[in-house]
Design an enzyme around this catalytic site. Structure first.
Site, PDB file in Angstrom:
ATOM      1  CE  LYS A   1      39.574  32.094  40.268  1.00  0.00           C
ATOM      2  NZ  LYS A   1      40.289  32.679  40.579  1.00  0.00           N
TER       3      LYS A   1
ATOM      4  N   GLY B   1      48.856  35.851  34.745  1.00  0.00           N
ATOM      5  CA  GLY B   1      49.599  37.425  34.366  1.00  0.00           C
ATOM      6  C   GLY B   1      48.567  37.560  33.018  1.00  0.00           C
TER       7      GLY B   1
ATOM      8  CB  THR C   1      48.830  38.340  37.787  1.00  0.00           C
ATOM      9  OG1 THR C   1      48.689  37.272  38.367  1.00  0.00           O
ATOM     10  CG2 THR C   1      50.889  38.589  38.032  1.00  0.00           C
TER      11      THR C   1
ATOM     12  CB  CYS D   1      41.325  23.030  46.902  1.00  0.00           C
ATOM     13  SG  CYS D   1      40.442  24.797  46.709  1.00  0.00           S
TER      14      CYS D   1
ATOM     15  CE  LYS E   1      44.684  36.719  52.556  1.00  0.00           C
ATOM     16  NZ  LYS E   1      45.837  36.189  52.340  1.00  0.00           N
ATOM     17  CB  SER E   2      40.418  30.229  49.285  1.00  0.00           C
ATOM     18  OG  SER E   2      40.108  30.874  47.404  1.00  0.00           O
TER      19      SER E   2
ATOM     20  CB  THR F   1      46.985  29.959  38.590  1.00  0.00           C
ATOM     21  OG1 THR F   1      46.287  29.303  39.694  1.00  0.00           O
ATOM     22  CG2 THR F   1      46.729  31.595  39.091  1.00  0.00           C
TER      23      THR F   1
ATOM     24  CG  ASN G   1      40.437  27.940  44.728  1.00  0.00           C
ATOM     25  OD1 ASN G   1      40.517  27.433  43.732  1.00  0.00           O
ATOM     26  ND2 ASN G   1      40.752  28.775  45.267  1.00  0.00           N
TER      27      ASN G   1
HETATM   28  C1  LIG Z   1      48.930  35.009  44.060  1.00  0.00           C
HETATM   29  C2  LIG Z   1      48.132  34.723  43.764  1.00  0.00           C
HETATM   30  C3  LIG Z   1      47.028  33.820  44.711  1.00  0.00           C
HETATM   31  C4  LIG Z   1      45.917  33.200  44.406  1.00  0.00           C
HETATM   32  N1  LIG Z   1      44.979  32.561  45.036  1.00  0.00           N
HETATM   33  C5  LIG Z   1      43.614  32.407  44.733  1.00  0.00           C
HETATM   34  C6  LIG Z   1      43.225  32.120  46.005  1.00  0.00           C
HETATM   35  O1  LIG Z   1      42.855  31.780  47.277  1.00  0.00           O
HETATM   36  N2  LIG Z   1      41.682  31.640  45.351  1.00  0.00           N
HETATM   37  C7  LIG Z   1      41.492  31.464  44.547  1.00  0.00           C
HETATM   38  O2  LIG Z   1      39.758  31.290  43.129  1.00  0.00           O
HETATM   39  N3  LIG Z   1      42.650  32.159  43.507  1.00  0.00           N
HETATM   40  C8  LIG Z   1      43.329  32.401  43.372  1.00  0.00           C
HETATM   41  N4  LIG Z   1      44.582  33.339  42.413  1.00  0.00           N
HETATM   42  C9  LIG Z   1      44.240  32.512  41.532  1.00  0.00           C
HETATM   43  C10 LIG Z   1      43.496  34.449  40.722  1.00  0.00           C
HETATM   44  O3  LIG Z   1      42.574  34.819  41.792  1.00  0.00           O
HETATM   45  C11 LIG Z   1      43.288  34.627  39.531  1.00  0.00           C
HETATM   46  O4  LIG Z   1      43.233  33.667  38.814  1.00  0.00           O
HETATM   47  C12 LIG Z   1      44.375  33.462  38.860  1.00  0.00           C
HETATM   48  O5  LIG Z   1      45.508  34.436  38.954  1.00  0.00           O
HETATM   49  C13 LIG Z   1      44.332  34.750  37.370  1.00  0.00           C
HETATM   50  O6  LIG Z   1      43.993  36.145  37.071  1.00  0.00           O
HETATM   51  P1  LIG Z   1      45.301  37.134  36.463  1.00  0.00           P
HETATM   52  O7  LIG Z   1      46.055  37.133  35.938  1.00  0.00           O
HETATM   53  O8  LIG Z   1      44.328  38.653  36.396  1.00  0.00           O
HETATM   54  O9  LIG Z   1      46.288  36.976  38.165  1.00  0.00           O
HETATM   55  C14 LIG Z   1      45.601  34.085  43.195  1.00  0.00           C
HETATM   56  C15 LIG Z   1      47.054  33.526  42.155  1.00  0.00           C
HETATM   57  C16 LIG Z   1      47.670  34.270  42.867  1.00  0.00           C
HETATM   58  C17 LIG Z   1      49.138  34.783  41.733  1.00  0.00           C
END
Ligand SMILES: Cc1cc2nc3c(=O)[nH]c(=O)nc-3n(C[C@H](O)[C@H](O)[C@H](O)COP(=O)(O)O)c2cc1C
Ligand SMILES: Cc1cc2nc3c(=O)[nH]c(=O)nc-3n(C[C@H](O)[C@H](O)[C@H](O)COP(=O)(O)OP(=O)(O)OC[C@H]3O[C@@H](n4cnc5c(N)ncnc54)[C@H](O)[C@@H]3O)c2cc1C
Ligand SMILES: Cc1cc2nc3c(=O)[nH]c(=O)nc-3n(C[C@H](O)[C@H](O)[C@H](O)COP(=O)(O)OP(=O)(O)OC[C@H]3O[C@@H](n4cnc5c(N)ncnc54)[C@H](O)[C@@H]3O)c2cc1C
Ligand SMILES: Cc1cc2nc3c(=O)[nH]c(=O)nc-3n(C[C@H](O)[C@H](O)[C@H](O)COP(=O)(O)O)c2cc1C
Ligand code: FES
Ligand code: FES
Lengths: 313, 258, 313, 258
Positions: free
Chosen positions: C169, C221, C271, C131, C46-47, C197, C128
């Site tokens: 990212k 997702g 996700t 932010c 996680k970040s 996201t 990331n």
């Molecule tokens: C609950 C949650 C927490 C996330 N935390 C981070 C994070 O800390 N740093 C980051 O760069 N992306 C974070 N993301 C984004 C994911 O790394 C990813 O880029 C995004 O969810 C798209 O991919 P997915 O559709 O497979 O989830 C988070 C996503 C979710 C759903």
């Protein structure tokens, strides 16, 4: 009990807030096989251009999770055929028409607005700002540049009849939707429609080539609803007086509630018409039931409820 | 007709189009369609059990036109495209037409209702790509012979686009009219999404991008610009290369109003 | 036959292209109950921020059609706890770590990179850029401004060990993802991760209030996959030499194929881990099967196939 | 445990958490859970037929801790929160504990397994909001009396947050320890999504936002900051108001390594 469903978009009064989304209801005639189109708030036409248009090559669509990608290239008969053939038919059935326009520049938009103004019975004009701007070398849309978008809106407003509201149709994938909305309002848009499809693509994993001819397409359907609701919420927060048609993934009556709580005064059903040709009347019925179940007597009371602390209604 | 797949909370939004195979009065009215499992939607359909509900819209589009006189007709089907030829054969028979079948498939297990075909028709020829049933090869490898033997007066065809193009060519070389039912990908099936268009030449000589769901799926083979399917021909109405005069446009508008 | 799955992100070599997405795999330990984490390409953390962080209030998530909205506010233990506790554990299990960093300004990003550089065994750093930038009055993200984003990337690059690649990212809901990518590459990013996201919201139709505390959340997702694939496609078209981790709605092995054909060298599962905790190894198995079924002997041959006419591979 | 709903192509991505109601060796091993239809996911579950496959992950999280000695336990359940109390009651009985039930629901049709409760427990009291079964009112209206009559030594509770808060207060006023199982919304159930956090005070007096799926769902009632659920308390570890010294952080890191 049956709630009062009436709503207003500037000077346009609608019997209820459920309309069709541009390009997702043909000329209205196709859906009239499935329900009486006077029953819904209004029919939004596909975006009309000055000339007839053949659109983009096939394949034009691909299914995606809870959505679809499409690239029809705005195939259509051109504004004149619409005004002579489709509009009178729609009015003869008691329908209300929101006429969507697509031009290749402010001048063409102005000419379209002028021709529409010669016709009787147009409920509102919607300005599709998600058309590629031919003046932009990288083929971006008018909506990508708030100043360009505002120039188009201003031209349409000045060529349209003053009693016909002009709605600016915004996209979600723009630098800043609140700034874009502000620019359109400053250019005297009477309302906003949010949102158009988002640019995306998918790859056919059998051929490993883009699934839609030309690569990029527009993403629509329930998948994008949170993005659309987010835009409506943020814009309504800053411009609470500007009427909004919310669109993007409306599938059920509670989705109407969601958009209206976020700040929309009406809601347009798009892609879901393809899955269920009687979606508009079903959604309207479900929405009425949802209001009744919550004891809400006027649909307009829900508008913006998500911004108000407490339980909203 | 088109069928919704995946149930209420499905992530697959779009309907799947199928040809009506048969309509019977049994059990208060039955509509039959035949399908091959191809992807997720048809896989879901195949899992349905009897008495499950299906959400169906139909009938959609224009059916095969029937000849006024009792002529000899050859019906050519490819893969699941054979499905709509059976009710057509029945109708032709009721009008006293002679019916001959030519049915092609990739392999034996993909051949639709060989027995029914033999029962309805005067003759039934089969081809498979791998030779596992009937003649090895494509329908057009045998079509010419069938036309000659059956002294056919008209051709009906349904199946993938390349097959329809080839059948149209064979029919043309025998001077026969041909009606083809196309299988373009369809999102809505009712004429509102514009995803199913193909270039078709009108009676006025103008090519238009027409919706195969409502203006078809049956067209006169000679009118379909098979070589240009998947493109916008430069001279199609509204194409970048199209130079419609105001007069032409007025005519267009008048035509559409009529 | 089993295809050669190896891939590279700059100087980082991975045994296969399936990694976890930031914030979607805890510290790696939680998923290790379900599979051997040495089997997948890498674990993205996680970040991490300088200090421990409690994150945002509940409710933090809402389900949406084929996706979810989340707003966890980057709850985490802080960089030091990660480096002392989680990183050694991950390495002891034979895992590879991509360390995601989140700072409140270029200075903090630099300090984070410096601390990470003191640790051994970090595979790559991911920056990331989604932010909130505290210097921006409207709370926009670093990614919303290509120059700000580039400044952050440049600082991280200059503080990080030179043998550790730095990945920027990116988000999809930015003014121009190709421009943003270009700015990051110019600031010496060794690779790009796309996409984070997208900002959206949903309304709880029982209470008519936002479903996620604070209103807006991040949409993720399968719903967003076409948007993510679109970004990868457009950026790879302009920067074919820059390695990309594709992310956004990866659910199956053919989704990996889709991202790689669009131009990704690796793919991050986010996700979908929540729905299926063994998703990463399942996706990897399905991807291998998909390559075999197509007779592809090297995964890297698929990269960018959708840009090449013909059948790609 | 958590159950995937909607099937392979469902648009509902997330699992639904349920408490294990019972585990039996029948038919090669059976896991039972009880559920109430609430929204789309549970509606889908209710449509499953016997022999359908379910995708289940579990058991997850920490179970109710059992007392070493045969003490008197009162088990308090609200709505579907009663489900996990039944296997707990069995385990307590096997250890020689006295078990009393207090089960609440909105109405009679929402009361879970009244008969089983009466069979297992020494006494079973019921409350419903509308008085359609047992006493009209909330569980806490009768809990104090039950505790006194049964001379309870410990309280176990499962149900919605406001109920748990009230039960903890009642237990506290009787000087009894209370174990609560919370029902926070959970996206993953395995500790990776951070959606299920609640503020809990640790043994060291520091409040942390802990994941109820892996660090719970069972907590000591006194440790849960019920008044702050749905917020980030200003003094929680890592909250904006939190002033952690480097020393505190070093301790934190040492603690977590241990
Ligand atoms: C609950 C949650 C927490 C996330 N935390 C981070 C994070 O800390 N740093 C980051 O760069 N992306 C974070 N993301 C984004 C994911 O790394 C990813 O880029 C995004 O969810 C798209 O991919 P997915 O559709 O497979 O989830 C988070 C996503 C979710 C759903
Ligand atoms: C007018 C018409 C009549 C048809 N009649 C029959 C029939 O009687 N029996 C039969 O088995 N099949 C028939 N088909 C083909 C059938 O519609 C497809 O096999 C089916 O849509 C595949 O869906 P899927 O979800 O299994 O495949 P997927 O490949 O997962 O579908 C993805 C998308 O592509 C579309 N698609 C995929 N294959 C085709 C195809 N061959 N033609 C058109 N769209 C396609 C789907 O509709 C869907 O939108 C007909 C198609 C058309 C257009
Ligand atoms: C640890 C735990 C144990 C549980 N045990 C049981 C049980 O044994 N029997 C039972 O009937 N119910 C139990 N619940 C509640 C059950 O998980 C919800 O009723 C169910 O998730 C509702 O899903 P839905 O799709 O029908 O509702 P929807 O309202 O459509 O769900 C939308 C989203 O909200 C979440 N959600 C909705 N209601 C709840 C709730 N009450 N608690 C947590 N998340 C919720 C869903 O998981 C989903 O993500 C438990 C919940 C938790 C957290
Ligand atoms: C096939 C198709 C054609 C569309 N044509 C137009 C159009 O001509 N003009 C326009 O402004 N929007 C057009 N849209 C966008 C829709 O009006 C709508 O804004 C968008 O699809 C989001 O709503 P939905 O998710 O309900 O479809 C089109 C969308 C689709 C799917
Ligand atoms: S399938 Fe929609 S117009 Fe033909
Ligand atoms: S439910 Fe995901 S961390 Fe608890």
């Amino acid at each position: 009990m049956n709630a009062d469903l009436r709503t207003r978009l500037g000077s346009l009064r609608l019997p209820n807030p459920v309309v069709t989304a541009a390009g997702c209801a043909g000329s209205g005639r196709e859906l009239a096989q499935f329900f009486d189109i006077a029953e819904i708030g209004a029919v939004t036409t596909k975006s009309l251009m000055l000339e007839p248009r053949a659109g983009r090559p096939a394949p034009r669509m691909a299914e995606t999770p809870s959505g679809m990608l499409s690239a029809t290239g705005m195939q259509g008969p051109g504004i004149d055929v619409f005004l002579q053939r489709d509009l009178p038919w729609l009015l003869s059935r008691g329908g209300r028409a929101i006429v969507s326009l697509a031009g290749s520049g402010a001048g063409e938009f102005g000419e379209l607005a002028r021709r529409v103004s010669e016709a009787e019975g147009v409920g509102a004009i919607e300005v599709n700002l998600s058309c590629p701007n031919p003046a932009d070398p990288s083929g971006r849309h008018f909506a990508d540049d708030a100043a360009q978008a505002a120039a188009v809106v201003q031209t349409v407003r000045s060529h349209a009849r003053s009693d016909v509201p002009v709605l600016a149709k915004l996209a979600a994938d723009v630098p800043d939707v609140v700034e874009l909305a502000g620019a359109c309002v400053a250019a005297r848009a009477d309302g906003l429609t949010m949102v158009n499809t988002l640019r995306g693509m998918s790859v056919d994993t059998r051929t490993l080539r883009p699934a839609v001819a030309g690569g990029m397409g527009g993403l629509s359907g329930p998948a994008i609803r949170p993005l659309a609701v987010g835009c409506v919420y943020r814009v309504h927060e800053v411009f609470p007086e500007v009427p909004i048609i919310g669109t993007g993934g409306v599938r059920t009556g509670t989705d109407v509630l969601e958009f209206m709580a976020a700040g929309a005064s009406a809601v347009a059903v798009g892609t879901v018409n393809f899955a269920d040709p009687s979606a508009c009347v079903r959604v309207l019925r479900e929405f009425t039931e949802a209001l009744d179940a919550r004891g809400v007597s006027r649909a307009s009371d829900v508008v913006g409820a998500a911004h108000r602390p407490g339980t909203g209604v | 007709m088109s069928v919704a797949v995946g149930g209420d909370h499905s992530s697959t939004l779009l309907r799947r189009p199928f040809a009506v195979h048969d309509v019977k009065p049994d059990y208060g009215g039955t509509v039959e369609f035949l399908f091959a499992v191809r992807g997720s939607g048809t896989a879901w359909l195949a899992e349905r059990r009897s008495r499950d509900l299906l959400d169906v819209v139909g009938p959609l589009g224009r059916p095969f036109p029937l000849p006024r006189d009792p002529v000899n007709c050859v019906l050519v089907g490819g893969g699941s495209g054979s499905a709509p030829l059976f009710p057509l054969a029945q109708s032709l028979r009721r009008r006293g037409c002679r019916v001959d079948f030519v049915l092609g498939a990739t392999s034996a297990d993909r051949v639709f209702s060989a027995i029914t075909a033999r029962r309805i028709a005067e003759t039934a020829a089969f081809t498979t790509d791998d030779g596992s049933f009937g003649t090895r090869g494509r329908v057009c490898d045998v079509l010419g012979r069938v036309i000659e033997e059956a002294r056919s007066d008209a051709v009906y065809a349904c199946g993938p686009m390349p097959m329809l193009r080839a059948v149209t060519a064979v029919a043309g070389s025998h001077g026969l009219p041909v009606q083809v039912a196309v299988e373009e990908a369809m999102a809505c099936g009712v004429g509102i999404c514009m995803s199913c268009v193909i270039p078709v030449v009108g009676e006025d000589g103008i090519t238009r991008m027409v919706r195969s769901c409502v203006d078809g799926p049956v067209f006169r083979g000679e009118h379909v610009r098979f070589d240009d399917v998947g493109t916008i021909p430069f001279d199609a109405l509204g194409a970048p290369g199209w130079k419609g005069s105001s007069a032409a446009r007025a005519a267009e508008s008048a035509r559409d109003i009529a």
